[in-house]
Structure formats: structure tokens, C-alpha cells
Design an enzyme around this catalytic site. Structure first.
Site, mmCIF file in Angstrom:
data_model
loop_
_atom_site.group_PDB
_atom_site.id
_atom_site.type_symbol
_atom_site.label_atom_id
_atom_site.label_comp_id
_atom_site.label_asym_id
_atom_site.label_seq_id
_atom_site.Cartn_x
_atom_site.Cartn_y
_atom_site.Cartn_z
ATOM 1 N N ASP A 100 22.777 55.991 58.683
ATOM 2 C CA ASP A 100 23.495 56.035 59.900
ATOM 3 C C ASP A 100 24.140 57.389 60.095
ATOM 4 O O ASP A 100 24.095 58.398 59.196
ATOM 5 C CB ASP A 100 24.929 54.958 59.906
ATOM 6 C CG ASP A 100 25.657 55.391 58.854
ATOM 7 O OD1 ASP A 100 25.708 56.433 58.264
ATOM 8 O OD2 ASP A 100 26.511 54.337 58.649
ATOM 9 N N GLY A 103 29.266 58.306 62.306
ATOM 10 C CA GLY A 103 30.392 58.029 63.099
ATOM 11 C C GLY A 103 31.151 56.735 63.023
ATOM 12 O O GLY A 103 32.461 56.774 62.923
ATOM 13 N N ASP A 154 27.563 59.259 67.121
ATOM 14 C CA ASP A 154 28.358 58.380 68.380
ATOM 15 C C ASP A 154 29.702 58.231 68.302
ATOM 16 O O ASP A 154 30.277 58.136 67.183
ATOM 17 C CB ASP A 154 27.553 57.228 68.568
ATOM 18 C CG ASP A 154 27.544 56.373 67.648
ATOM 19 O OD1 ASP A 154 27.775 56.503 66.551
ATOM 20 O OD2 ASP A 154 27.479 55.023 67.932
ATOM 21 N N GLN A 196 25.892 52.434 73.690
ATOM 22 C CA GLN A 196 27.053 51.765 73.547
ATOM 23 C C GLN A 196 27.425 51.172 74.981
ATOM 24 O O GLN A 196 26.434 50.877 75.600
ATOM 25 C CB GLN A 196 28.088 52.834 73.044
ATOM 26 C CG GLN A 196 28.053 53.623 71.907
ATOM 27 C CD GLN A 196 28.646 52.775 70.680
ATOM 28 O OE1 GLN A 196 28.994 51.580 70.951
ATOM 29 N NE2 GLN A 196 28.409 53.061 69.509
ATOM 30 N N ASP A 273 21.152 45.361 60.158
ATOM 31 C CA ASP A 273 21.792 45.698 58.719
ATOM 32 C C ASP A 273 23.010 45.247 58.587
ATOM 33 O O ASP A 273 23.809 45.056 60.132
ATOM 34 C CB ASP A 273 21.892 47.322 58.400
ATOM 35 C CG ASP A 273 23.115 48.051 59.402
ATOM 36 O OD1 ASP A 273 23.033 47.988 60.683
ATOM 37 O OD2 ASP A 273 24.196 48.075 58.712
ATOM 38 N N CYS A 311 15.172 28.108 47.079
ATOM 39 C CA CYS A 311 15.118 29.618 46.884
ATOM 40 C C CYS A 311 14.401 30.062 45.660
ATOM 41 O O CYS A 311 14.609 29.538 44.443
ATOM 42 C CB CYS A 311 16.498 30.158 46.842
ATOM 43 S SG CYS A 311 16.605 31.890 46.468
ATOM 44 N N CYS A 316 18.350 31.910 41.297
ATOM 45 C CA CYS A 316 17.912 30.241 41.421
ATOM 46 C C CYS A 316 17.005 29.728 40.373
ATOM 47 O O CYS A 316 17.182 28.772 39.910
ATOM 48 C CB CYS A 316 17.678 30.094 42.877
ATOM 49 S SG CYS A 316 18.977 30.250 43.873
#
Lengths: 365, 365
Positions: A100, A103, A154, A196, A273, A311, A316
Site C-alpha cells: 500500500d 496513506g 491517496d 475514492q 486484503d 477444513c 484442523c
């Protein structure tokens, strides 16, 4: 349908579509990423509690992880990561990395001293030291990190900010996107633009019209799941996601629950994410094909069955709810490992199943 | 030379001797254990930060781990472990387990309310609840845990206790050993006696004469490395260890540094346990073939080399000192994992090398 992206070494292949949903493959210099994909968050150069080997091992088989520019810039700092030849070498991760821009963390974690049209001055949440991020600095940090996919710097206003704040943030985000677009990058580093605009559809569309002409390798929706109503999140997704260029990957930042991922995928999103699977794991919440498990619950005390019998993760297959509960109550490190592995496997399988459905029920592209 | 031990399913094979030192194999219902052996400490049903798979994987290849009766009795409690069919099932550990008696922790961690000839009443260090341990209760707990090797319940006076305290503790430990010897055990569970007596040679020998006739499967030296001078520890080891029955395993409890292990092995000890490699790892201290590494040191900040270039553990093969230092400074869980794996591997290889030397330079038995 395979489309080369603007950055050499990257292409995006759409395998099948089902309504707005797409099953694809993002080809990167560090390997192929079947999409839709959930990217585990490796904040500080580690997906918390996991080794690279565990992340790579099937059934988790993570193809791309996220690194946080803000955290890595503050600690260990660029000198260290540069000495390691970048984040791949530093973290011993040979698959793809998305970073990222810093920001979001600057606006959510740091003490902001000043925001102006050039950038942001802030104090570190670790030691209070003063720093300044600008589009150029963010790109320079991401260049040193050497991620496969960099994100534009941003401004992220809170979900409940008023129109004026939103408008100024939008204008800055567009201006900053232009500066990021021409900033130097690492060899083989793609760059995604960020749309945005909060939950106002018209504002979103207007910002999209400003960002799309900049010819980014992919496009992200930012500023969702930042405190607004879930109905608004879903509405914006439904109205906007499919309008992002179809031949390039679409990324919904910081989202979300398994249900959110399904909604995003149906709306046309390819990448996600979120800290939810990893953070929830450490806090005792485990996702299952049935009810979510709150591991400290007394009901788990004598339960010798697995967290989720369907799973295939090592947790598990090997350990009982009773054992996990004991480890959690005793604050044992092993708990966080086992729980994180399980939740990340759940997310990976959840997204993989949705992908299979798109391939099975959709139209070959 | 193979000797059957009193408990069916157990035998001890001496492969070679070098002075008092012995290389052997302890055969147990849960596998063979080459000796000398260092047993990682699994206090609360987990060797902290490690999975069973990691403990089993070469080069660490742990053949036996230790479980703490005191900790497991208080949390998760016997009902839980009984429901799992014992500690092997609860912790998913299919190799050998040795459990201590709870005595040492009661005397070092709990608030003692009363010690009498029958047992000890104490308050839990977790929630202050009152409990009572007697030889019979300790054996009953260890029976439920189902360890391969149980230890006799003993009184552990501090290293600087006066003669009268030592004498009373010795008398009790002998009386308690007799009661443990006839208490019911789990099927295929061996029992080791413990020789106490502090750093007074005559007292040690006298206690040995009381314990040896009870025909235990093996013998431990307790009450060393509890605050006395290292010179006294080594003197007692040299004077006493080789006098324990040669055809049965000898165990030095709670010891120690790599140098201590070497001294113990030369004195004729076969088994060791200590929290040092695991606890030191978490606290930033890493053992190497050279100098011990204090990972937060600034010298490691830009050091892209491994902790120990001669170490074959996954940590050293994959990660740099700089990365480990970063994880440590950022308090990342992954640090404890990587550091623990390294230190346990160091201990395993240290002891394995000493064993090889005994085999190579010693006399075949």
C-alpha cells in the site's frame, strides 16, 4: 482473454465471467495469481505468526501478500530493507507482494501534523518522530521495498467526513495519482490507481473519470469499509465495481468478511486484503463452514473435534478445539500460529470456491 | 549392552562409553531415544511456539519432550486431558513424554500453605485456588497424563537451605519415593527416582543409598542448578553421577547451559531438560557455534547473514540476523518461532555431537 498491462511483465487473463464476476489469472514477475484472490496482510514484513513456507504450502498456497509501506518505512526502515535488496529478500518471500502507499495508515494511526496539497506531515505511532509522506516519497519507499504492485498515495477521509472534506481529498488524490504515475519505480513494478469518493455514487463516478485516463495497471476502490453502513458499501460496490476497466484487475482495499468478499466478487472485484482473518484468529475467532467459533467459549473445553471437520488445514487435521482453547487461555504462542493458519486457509478456500463456481457456471472468456 | 528396565516396554542400551560418559538408546513404547538427550520443555502441553511437526523434523528431531504436571493439572485440568485420552493425544505428540512430579513448581511458583509428611497444600499461581499434592495425587495426575516416564514427587529445598531443612526434605523425599513406587501407573509408564541432597556429597550418597533399592527404571539428580555455585554443581556431578546404576538411564533435572550439558555427559548423565534454549530464544539470546548472539544488538541491524552459518535449521537457512532483529524489535510472533527452532536445534546438535564423540573415541559396550 489475455491482456498485457502497461508495465512489462504483467498481464491479466480472464478465464470466465458470471454476471459481473470474473475468474482470472494475474501474471506477475513473481508468479501467477488466480483471481479472485485474498491477499494475507504482512504488515511489518511478516504475515503475523506465519513462516513463508506455511503461507506457500497447500491448501493455503498464498500467491501474493500485502506489505505496509507506513510500518516498514518506520521499522525496520529503508536502510535495512535496501541492504536486503528489497522486501522479497528481507522477508524471504519469493512470490508476489503488493504494497500500500502508506496513506491509509498515516490517516488512521499516526498523529497528523499537517495535510497540504504536497503531502502529509505526521508523527510516528511508535516513537513520535516526525516524518513527511508525499506521493514521491511513497513511491520512493515502495521502489526500495520492490513490491510487484505499488499503490498510489491517496488521502483517505473518514467515512463520515462532510462533502467539502471529501471534495478536497478527491482533488488531492487525483493530483497525487498523477505525480505517482510519473514517479520512478523499481524494475518490474506495476502501479494501481485508487478511486475514492466515499458512498456518494456520483462522486465515485466522477473520481473514476479522473483516475482511469492515467492508464494504471489496475484499479482499487479505496475508502470503503471505513465506518459507513454495510448497505452503502454494497450499493457502491454494485454501482461502481463493474465500471472499472474490465481488462485490468480490480482491487477492493481492506475488505472484509467472507460475505463481503462474496459480494465484492459478484460485483466484479478481483483482489481483496484485510486483517480480519489474521487478527480475528489471534483474538479467538475462527471461521468455519458452519457457525463462527469463539475459541474461549466453555463449549470448546472438552470438544475433541476439529475447529472445522471440512477444513484440510494442518490445524484442523491435527488439533482439537479443546487443545486450541487451552492454548488460547494459557496465552501460548502456538495458539496464534494454529488459529492464523486455519483462518487464512478458510479465506483462501472461500475465495477459491467462488472462483470455481464462476468457472463452472460462467461463460468462458 | 541392552538391559530391560523394570517396567515392561522399556529397555536401555549402552552403545559406547568414554570414561564415565555413555552413548546409549533408551527404548520406550513411544520410540527410541538416542542418549545423551536434551528434552525440550513443553510446560503447558506445548513446547512454546513450536508445532509437533517442527519438533519432529530433522535436524531437530526431538524424540522426547517434557510436560509439567503442576501446570497441566491447573490448566487445562485433568478432565480435559483425560477426555483427550492423555497428553499424547491432547498435544498431538506421538513420541515419548516425560512428566515431572509437580514438586519443583509447587516449591518455586505456588504460594505454599503447608508442607507436612503427607504432602503439600498450595495456592495456584494462576487464580489463587487451593490445591493439595501428595505422592499419590502426583502419581494419579501423571497416570492421567499418560507420560512414558513419570517422576517421583519430591521436596525441593532451596540451594541455600540449612542442614535441618535438607535432612527433613531428604527423609520426606525418600518416604514419598516409596509411596510413588507402589502407586498405580498408566500402562507402559516407567518411573524414575530422584536423588536429592544439595551440594553435600555425603548427604547425596546417603540419599542415593535410600533411593536405589527401590528399583526405579531410571534415576535423576534433583536439586542442582537451584542457586548453588557452578563449581559445587560440577563437583557433585563428578562425585555422584557415575555412582548411579550404570545400566539404567541417569537424568540431570533442569540443567542447563551447553557447557553444563557437556560436563554432565562427561560425568555420566544421559538425559537433560531445561527451559534455557526456549526461554532465551524468546528473550533475544541465540546460541551459535561462535559467540552467543543478542539479537536486539545494533550490530545485527544490517547483518544479512544467518544467526549461525554452520547451523542447518530452517531459521538459519532462510532468514537473516537483520530480519530476526526486526521481528524481535516489532514484537512479532514469528520471531519467537524462528528463534526457538534455532536454539532447540543448537541444543540437539550439541548433544548429538557429544554422543558421536563418545561413539567415535569410546569403547563399544
Amino acid at each position: 482473454m489475455l491482456t498485457s498491462l502497461p508495465t512489462p511483465g504483467f498481464s491479466f487473463e480472464i478465464v470466465a465471467t458470471l454476471g459481473h464476476a470474473r475468474a482470472g489469472i494475474l501474471h506477475t514477475p513473481h508468479g501467477d495469481i488466480p483471481t479472485p484472490v485474498f491477499m494475507p496482510v504482512g504488515t511489518a514484513g511478516t504475515v503475523k505468526a506465519m513462516t513463508p513456507d506455511e503461507l506457500r504450502a497447500p491448501p493455503l498456497d498464498a500467491r501474493i501478500i500485502l506489505g505496509n509501506t507506513y510500518h516498514l518505512y518506520l521499522r525496520p526502515g529503508l536502510e535495512v530493507i535496501e541492504a536486503a535488496g528489497g522486501l522479497h529478500g528481507f522477508a524471504a518471500w519469493d512470490r508476489a507482494i503488493l504494497t500500500d502507499s502508506g496513506g491509509y495508515q498515516v490517516f488512521s494511526l499516526a498523529a497528523i501534523n499537517q495535510i497540504d496539497d504536497d503531502g502529509v506531515t505526521f508523527r510516528s505511532h511508535i516513537d513520535g518522530s516526525e516524518h513527511r509522506l508525499t506521493p514521491e516519497v511513497s513511491m520512493q519507499i515502495q521502489r526500495v521495498l520492490g513490491s510487484d504492485i505499488a499503490m498510489c498515495f491517496d488521502e483517505c477521509p473518514p467515512g463520515d467526513a462532510d462533502a467539502q472534506v471529501h471534495e478536497r481529498a478527491l482533488a488531492r488524490t487525483t493530483a497525487w495519482a498523477k505525480r505517482c504515475r510519473i514517479a520512478p519505480r523499481a524494475p518490474g513494478q506495476a502501479l494501481f490507481g485508487i478511486v475514492q469518493g466515499g458512498i456518494d455514487t456520483a462522486r465515485r463516478l466522477r473520481h473514476m473519470a479522473e483516475i482511469l485516463p492515467l492508464d494504471f495497471d489496475g484499479h482499487a476502490l479505496g475508502g470503503l469499509a471505513v465506518g459507513e453502513n454495510l448497505a452503502d458499501t454494497y450499493r457502491i460496490l454494485d454501482e461502481v465495481a463493474h465500471l472499472l476497466p474490465a481488462e485490468r484487475p480490480r482491487y477492493l482495499m481492506g475488505v472484509g468478511t467472507p460475505a463481503d468478499l462474496e459480494r465484492g466478487i459478484l460485483a466484479g472485484i478481483d483482489m481483496f486484503d484485510c486483517v480480519m482473518p489474521t487478527r480475528n484468529a489471534r483474538n479467538g475467532y475462527l471461521f468455519t463452514s458452519g457457525e463462527r467459533v469463539n475459541i474461549p467459549n466453555a463449549a470448546n473445553r472438552l470438544d475433541m473435534g476439529p475447529v472445522d471437520p471440512t477444513c484440510p488445514c494442518a490445524t484442523c487435521k491435527t488439533h482439537s478445539r479443546a487443545y486450541l482453547r487451552h492454548l488460547y487461555m494459557a496465552k501460548e504462542i502456538l495458539y496464534s500460529r494454529l488459529a492464523t493458519l486455519h483462518n487464512l486457509t478458510f479465506y483462501a478456500r472461500h475465495v477459491a470456491r467462488l472462483r470455481e463456481r464462476i468457472v463452472a457456471e460462467g461463460t468462458r472468456a
